[in-house]
Design a protein around this motif. Structure first.
Motif, PDB file in Angstrom:
ATOM      1  N   PRO A  63      11.718   6.828  -2.909  1.00 21.11           N
ATOM      2  CA  PRO A  63      12.174   6.324  -3.047  1.00 21.11           C
ATOM      3  C   PRO A  63      11.070   4.936  -2.939  1.00 21.11           C
ATOM      4  O   PRO A  63      10.432   4.539  -1.951  1.00 21.11           O
ATOM      5  N   MET A  64      11.439   3.403  -3.049  1.00 24.82           N
ATOM      6  CA  MET A  64      10.689   2.135  -2.415  1.00 24.82           C
ATOM      7  C   MET A  64      10.807   1.813  -0.902  1.00 24.82           C
ATOM      8  O   MET A  64      11.989   2.172  -0.463  1.00 24.82           O
ATOM      9  N   SER A  65       9.529   1.659  -0.569  1.00 27.12           N
ATOM     10  CA  SER A  65       9.096   1.525   1.277  1.00 27.12           C
ATOM     11  C   SER A  65       8.655   0.609   1.149  1.00 27.12           C
ATOM     12  O   SER A  65       7.540   0.056   0.897  1.00 27.12           O
ATOM     13  N   ILE A  66       8.794  -0.518   2.584  1.00 26.48           N
ATOM     14  CA  ILE A  66       8.661  -1.451   3.098  1.00 26.48           C
ATOM     15  C   ILE A  66       7.198  -1.147   3.725  1.00 26.48           C
ATOM     16  O   ILE A  66       7.975  -1.174   5.133  1.00 26.48           O
ATOM     17  N   ASP A  67       6.155  -1.379   2.952  1.00 28.16           N
ATOM     18  CA  ASP A  67       4.970  -0.636   3.490  1.00 28.16           C
ATOM     19  C   ASP A  67       4.317  -1.852   3.647  1.00 28.16           C
ATOM     20  O   ASP A  67       3.871  -2.983   3.260  1.00 28.16           O
TER      21      ASP A  67
ATOM     22  N   PRO B 260       1.350   3.615  -0.853  1.00 28.73           N
ATOM     23  CA  PRO B 260      -0.093   3.844  -1.442  1.00 28.73           C
ATOM     24  C   PRO B 260      -0.958   3.129  -2.833  1.00 28.73           C
ATOM     25  O   PRO B 260      -1.843   3.963  -3.471  1.00 28.73           O
ATOM     26  N   HIS B 261       0.289   2.799  -3.533  1.00 33.13           N
ATOM     27  CA  HIS B 261      -0.011   1.716  -4.922  1.00 33.13           C
ATOM     28  C   HIS B 261      -0.597   0.846  -4.909  1.00 33.13           C
ATOM     29  O   HIS B 261      -1.600   1.027  -5.008  1.00 33.13           O
TER      30      HIS B 261
ATOM     31  N   GLU C  76      -6.099 -16.348  -1.018  1.00 32.55           N
ATOM     32  CA  GLU C  76      -4.992 -16.541  -0.529  1.00 32.55           C
ATOM     33  C   GLU C  76      -3.295 -16.392  -1.358  1.00 32.55           C
ATOM     34  O   GLU C  76      -2.477 -16.513  -0.526  1.00 32.55           O
ATOM     35  N   GLU C  77      -3.100 -15.780  -2.036  1.00 27.84           N
ATOM     36  CA  GLU C  77      -1.538 -15.112  -3.379  1.00 27.84           C
ATOM     37  C   GLU C  77      -1.993 -14.213  -3.173  1.00 27.84           C
ATOM     38  O   GLU C  77      -1.009 -13.640  -3.703  1.00 27.84           O
ATOM     39  N   SER C  78      -3.096 -13.240  -2.598  1.00 24.45           N
ATOM     40  CA  SER C  78      -3.316 -11.824  -2.241  1.00 24.45           C
ATOM     41  C   SER C  78      -1.909 -10.493  -1.921  1.00 24.45           C
ATOM     42  O   SER C  78      -1.417 -10.381  -2.363  1.00 24.45           O
ATOM     43  N   GLY C  79      -2.058 -11.547  -0.670  1.00 22.62           N
ATOM     44  CA  GLY C  79      -0.340 -10.897   0.208  1.00 22.62           C
ATOM     45  C   GLY C  79       0.767 -11.026  -0.104  1.00 22.62           C
ATOM     46  O   GLY C  79       1.177 -10.487   0.225  1.00 22.62           O
ATOM     47  N   LEU C  80       0.958 -12.214  -0.586  1.00 24.34           N
ATOM     48  CA  LEU C  80       2.312 -12.487  -1.543  1.00 24.34           C
ATOM     49  C   LEU C  80       2.217 -11.730  -2.493  1.00 24.34           C
ATOM     50  O   LEU C  80       3.708 -11.243  -2.880  1.00 24.34           O
ATOM     51  N   LEU C  81       1.458 -11.913  -3.313  1.00 27.59           N
ATOM     52  CA  LEU C  81       1.371 -11.176  -4.568  1.00 27.59           C
ATOM     53  C   LEU C  81       1.861  -9.451  -4.234  1.00 27.59           C
ATOM     54  O   LEU C  81       2.645  -9.261  -4.610  1.00 27.59           O
ATOM     55  N   LEU C  82       1.625  -9.215  -3.390  1.00 29.04           N
ATOM     56  CA  LEU C  82       1.414  -7.698  -3.606  1.00 29.04           C
ATOM     57  C   LEU C  82       2.991  -7.238  -2.819  1.00 29.04           C
ATOM     58  O   LEU C  82       3.460  -5.855  -3.295  1.00 29.04           O
ATOM     59  N   VAL C  83       3.947  -7.676  -1.718  1.00 30.92           N
ATOM     60  CA  VAL C  83       4.567  -8.083  -1.218  1.00 30.92           C
ATOM     61  C   VAL C  83       6.031  -8.415  -2.988  1.00 30.92           C
ATOM     62  O   VAL C  83       6.396  -7.048  -3.095  1.00 30.92           O
TER      63      VAL C  83
ATOM     64  N   ILE D  29       8.258  -5.156  -4.450  1.00 30.08           N
ATOM     65  CA  ILE D  29       9.418  -5.147  -4.640  1.00 30.08           C
ATOM     66  C   ILE D  29       9.836  -5.309  -5.581  1.00 30.08           C
ATOM     67  O   ILE D  29      11.513  -5.706  -5.532  1.00 30.08           O
ATOM     68  N   ALA D  30       9.091  -5.245  -6.673  1.00 31.88           N
ATOM     69  CA  ALA D  30       9.120  -4.972  -7.943  1.00 31.88           C
ATOM     70  C   ALA D  30       9.769  -6.091  -8.523  1.00 31.88           C
ATOM     71  O   ALA D  30      10.627  -6.502  -9.370  1.00 31.88           O
TER      72      ALA D  30
END
Length: 221
Positions: free
Chosen positions: A22-26, A96-97, A140-147, A151-152
């Motif tokens: 399941p999706m997890s917020i890591d 992990p992804h 500067e865009e990297s962290g938000l993009l990974l979020v 969360i798809a």
């Protein structure tokens, strides 16, 4: 500076164990392929800047969904980074992804690398989804993009199309018949804004002339 080894393995079979999870917020891991350990606080601040701004502005949002660096090791290759990540991601509770890699000492200008360890198309079946991929992007865009990936809210290929930083080829000076440069924008389609002033003026004069003809025809009716 020696060239960093960004070669990826063809497939990562270990990622199969996460396909049914399941999706997890890591949190997201950050690794280094160049010696930038002394700059880690600034690198982490830059990569988390957009996410922090959202939380500060709207007073809500995940408080622990951030880019973090859990090791100060300077790895010798991308494959070494991946091997370390696969062994430690569960214990350290990082996604992990997806993770980030600093691969250029001039990270403020050159950017950072986003990595996805299972970027393949799931509809292809078999091990196709276990294919890793990466692209350079603005830090500067990297962290938000990974979020958003986590969360798809976007998918990997859409993210790569919109955020990848590519080096543009220099314009040779060649032009089309209308005077517009043959150089294309990074989206790889022709945009009218690239038309020269001369070509644009000629086009507008043609429109004005056509309107005068139409006006004259109307008056004679």
């Amino acid at each position: 500076m020696a060239e960093v080894n960004l070669k990826l393995p063809e497939l990562i079979p270990e990622m199969a164990r996460y396909q049914t999870s399941p999706m997890s917020i890591d949190n997201f891991a950050l690794y280094c392929l160049v010696d930038c350990i002394s700059e880690l606080p600034a690198i982490l601040e830059a990569s988390n800047s957009e996410m922090n701004e959202i939380v500060e502005t709207y007073k809500h949002g995940p408080q622990d969904d951030r880019v973090q660096c859990r090791t100060e090791t300077v790895f010798g290759s991308m494959k070494e980074v991946i091997e370390h990540h696969l062994v430690t991601c569960d214990e350290e509770k990082v996604d992990p992804h997806y993770f980030l890699v600093v691969a250029d000492a001039e990270w403020e200008e050159k950017g950072i690398i986003a990595v996805n360890l299972d970027s393949g198309d799931p509809e292809e079946g078999g091990d196709a989804k276990l294919k890793p991929d990466l692209f350079w992007m603005k830090i500067e865009e990297s962290g938000l993009l990974l979020v958003n990936l986590q969360i798809a809210n976007t998918d990997w290929y859409e993210a790569k199309e919109n955020y990848e930083v590519v080096e543009e080829e220099p314009w040779t000076g060649e032009t089309f018949a209308d005077g517009a440069p043959t150089k294309k924008p990074k989206t790889d389609f022709y945009i009218g804004f690239y038309a020269s002033n001369q070509a644009l003026s000629s086009y507008l004069r043609t429109i004005v002339a056509d309107l005068k003809v139409i006006s004259s025809d109307v008056e004679t009716l």
